[in-house]
Design a protein around this motif. Structure first.
Motif, PDB file in Angstrom:
ATOM      1  N   SER A 141       4.913   3.778   3.265  1.00 49.86           N
ATOM      2  CA  SER A 141       4.508   2.700   2.378  1.00 49.86           C
ATOM      3  C   SER A 141       4.534   1.397   3.173  1.00 49.86           C
ATOM      4  N   SER A 161      -3.111   3.775  -2.771  1.00 50.63           N
ATOM      5  CA  SER A 161      -2.966   4.190  -1.377  1.00 50.63           C
ATOM      6  C   SER A 161      -4.179   3.826  -0.533  1.00 50.63           C
ATOM      7  N   THR A 186       2.026  13.135  -2.625  1.00 47.76           N
ATOM      8  CA  THR A 186       3.216  12.283  -2.633  1.00 47.76           C
ATOM      9  C   THR A 186       4.140  12.594  -3.800  1.00 47.76           C
ATOM     10  N   SER A 205      -0.365   7.984   1.009  1.00 51.34           N
ATOM     11  CA  SER A 205      -1.572   8.698   0.587  1.00 51.34           C
ATOM     12  C   SER A 205      -1.321  10.202   0.583  1.00 51.34           C
ATOM     13  N   LYS A 223       0.871  -1.187   0.000  1.00 53.47           N
ATOM     14  CA  LYS A 223       0.000   0.000   0.000  1.00 53.47           C
ATOM     15  C   LYS A 223       0.901   1.229   0.000  1.00 53.47           C
TER      16      LYS A 223
END
Length: 354
Positions: A238, A166, A104, A101, A98
């Motif tokens: 991440s 994300s 980025t 968010s 993932k």
């Protein structure tokens, strides 16, 4: 939730980025998932401490409470990364990931295999690199491969994702055998490179480790460096879990796996369902590449007047690309950058042209 209900939910008016993509792509992906999800259900995962260790930014490598995953942080002081405990000659490397968010831009999250720490001038590498995001734009990423230090012959392909990476975990996988390389997202093969004699040493063939990193790539990752990392949004996180490696560990000096046990493991790898691009998977891959691939080195006649030997040129596809290898809405190649000692030529792009 039944499949029809799920599909209807996908069609509701939202601001989610994948609604701008073709309905036909969504249909083929749904059809593909509904028919072939057994291939990735039996993957054997490895607890983080049993198969991996921090590479850099140790304080920013945060293990999950259950021991099956890790979070990699990027802040204004350091990025972070991890490496597999062993090197492998051929294997299946996979993780559910993932991505960070919110804002980025300028961030690169990489999931890749390499032997650059052992073979500095003749290294091999297979990459997933996720290239940051700005509000209202789809995430972009690239795959790449190098063989025997061929960094001046980068084999980048760039794409958009059909989902927001994300929001939830998705599985990203690299299959590397003596005959082919396949990149997967979930169960969709997005790229296959088939070995042939003309590739010679450009085909990765020496033992490699698995790596995952997050780092500041402000000078090239997002729109060719137009948008850099803004650390007021830090830390950027991440997440990696359900890490899997199928293969046989190898001594990088010997350069070949040893013994009957390794031969059995590699035979087993070749026999796995995900080791073959079936007609159904090939259709899904073709749909993905038609809808979401926006750069291919095979059509970049400025870099390669003669396409590299592994390229399979589709005349109808060639018409979609400019001489730069990009789709016909702009882009160029004009920047060089480094990622922890490895030099390559990324594709410069202008988001506003899309």
């Amino acid at each position: 939730m039944d499949r029809l209900r799920c599909f209807r939910m996908m069609l509701r008016p939202k601001t989610h980025v994948f609604l701008s993509y073709s309905l036909s792509l969504l249909l083929i992906i749904i059809f593909f998932f509904s028919s072939t999800n057994a291939a990735f259900n039996n993957i054997t995962t490895i607890p983080f401490n049993d198969g991996y260790s921090p590479l850099f930014g140790d304080d920013n490598v945060v293990r999950s409470p259950d021991g099956n995953g890790v979070r990699l942080h990027l802040d204004r002081f350091s990025g972070s990364g991890f490496i597999s405990s062993n090197m492998y000659q051929y294997g299946f490397f996979s993780a559910r990931i993932k991505l960070p968010s919110a804002y980025t831009a300028g961030i690169c999250v990489a999931f890749y295999t390499s032997n650059g720490d052992v073979f500095e001038k003749t290294h091999d590498e297979l990459d997933f690199e996720f290239l940051g995001n700005i509000a209202g734009k789809p995430w972009r990423f690239q795959t790449n491969l190098y063989g025997n230090g061929s960094t001046h012959r980068g084999r980048e392909e760039r794409y958009r994702l059909w989902f927001d990476p994300s929001k939830q975990f998705h599985r990203y996988s690299i299959l590397w055998t003596a005959k082919n390389i396949i990149f997967y997202i979930d169960e969709v093969p997005i790229r296959e490179v088939t070995r042939n004699e003309e590739m010679g040493a450009d085909y990765p063939s020496k033992p490699m480790s698995l790596y995952a990193t997050i780092w500041d790539a402000s000078n090239w990752a997002t729109s060719g460096g137009k948008y850099g990392v803004n650390y007021k949004y830090a830390p950027f996180v991440s997440e990696f879990k359900d890490l899997a490696i199928e293969g046989c560990s190898a001594d990088p000096i010997q350069e070949i796996p040893g013994g009957a046990a390794c031969s059995e493991k590699l035979d087993k790898l070749d026999a796995q369902d995900y080791a073959t691009v079936t007609p159904r998977r090939r259709l899904a891959m073709r749909r993905f590449r038609q809808r979401l691939m926006y750069y291919s080195y095979c059509y970049d006649t400025l870099r390669y007047p003669i396409p590299p030997p592994e390229c399979v040129i589709d005349p109808s596809e060639r018409l979609r690309f400019k001489e730069t290898g990009r789709l016909k809405f702009g882009g160029s190649h004009r920047r060089r950058s480094k990622r922890r000692g490895r030099t390559f030529t990324p594709v410069v792009e202008d988001d506003q042209a899309d």
